[in-house]
Design an enzyme around this catalytic site. Structure first.
Site, PDB file in Angstrom:
ATOM      1  N   HIS A  46       0.794  -1.178  -0.003  1.00  0.00           N
ATOM      2  CA  HIS A  46       0.100  -0.056   0.192  1.00  0.00           C
ATOM      3  C   HIS A  46       0.779   1.213  -0.208  1.00  0.00           C
ATOM      4  CE1 HIS A  46      -3.463   2.442   0.831  1.00  0.00           C
ATOM      5  NE2 HIS A  46      -3.076   2.890   1.811  1.00  0.00           N
ATOM      6  N   GLN A  74       3.947   1.708  -1.175  1.00  0.00           N
ATOM      7  CA  GLN A  74       4.667   1.909  -2.509  1.00  0.00           C
ATOM      8  C   GLN A  74       3.542   2.451  -3.353  1.00  0.00           C
ATOM      9  OE1 GLN A  74       7.983   1.499  -3.170  1.00  0.00           O
ATOM     10  NE2 GLN A  74       7.954   1.148  -1.136  1.00  0.00           N
ATOM     11  N   ASP A  75       2.418   1.833  -3.394  1.00  0.00           N
ATOM     12  CA  ASP A  75       1.200   2.253  -4.319  1.00  0.00           C
ATOM     13  C   ASP A  75       0.998   3.823  -4.306  1.00  0.00           C
ATOM     14  OD1 ASP A  75      -0.898   1.854  -6.042  1.00  0.00           O
ATOM     15  OD2 ASP A  75      -2.327   1.773  -4.512  1.00  0.00           O
ATOM     16  N   HIS A  76       0.791   4.185  -2.916  1.00  0.00           N
ATOM     17  CA  HIS A  76       0.742   5.657  -2.369  1.00  0.00           C
ATOM     18  C   HIS A  76       1.896   6.386  -3.022  1.00  0.00           C
ATOM     19  CE1 HIS A  76      -2.370   7.045   0.183  1.00  0.00           C
ATOM     20  NE2 HIS A  76      -2.427   5.870   0.493  1.00  0.00           N
TER      21      HIS A  76
END
Length: 106
Positions: A78, A80-82
């Site tokens: 999450h 890294q996605d952000h």
């Protein structure tokens, strides 16, 4: 690195990535109303948040490079996605602010 330190790095990515995206969105909104000074400030704020997020990410990468595996959890993914979304959104916001500036010149 302790579990607490890992969590702090992960949360640094999430918080700073979210702040960077929010600042970029505020830059677009400011440019839309013609407040280009505020738009530029919000883009600069977004950049600062991205730098902070990168510090967290660099800590995680350094840990991994030193042979200390970073636990891969849903929070890690999450975070890294952000960060990736924030970077993309910041780039797009910069283009949109420039577009609004050009439109205002005409």
């Amino acid at each position: 690195m302790s579990e607490q330190e890992n969590l702090e790095q992960i949360m640094g990515l999430i918080i700073n990535g979210g702040n960077a995206k929010s600042d970029a969105m505020e830059a677009i909104q400011a440019a839309k109303t013609g407040d280009f000074e505020l738009a530029d400030q919000k883009l600069a704020d977004s950049d600062k948040a991205l730098v902070e997020a990168h510090h967290s990410q660099t800590g995680m990468l350094t840990q991994e490079a030193n042979g200390e595996p970073v636990p891969i959890t849903i929070l890690t993914i999450h975070s890294q996605d952000h960060l990736m979304n924030a970077i993309t959104f910041r780039d797009l916001a910069g283009e949109m602010v420039e577009m609004y500036k050009k439109m205002a010149e005409k």
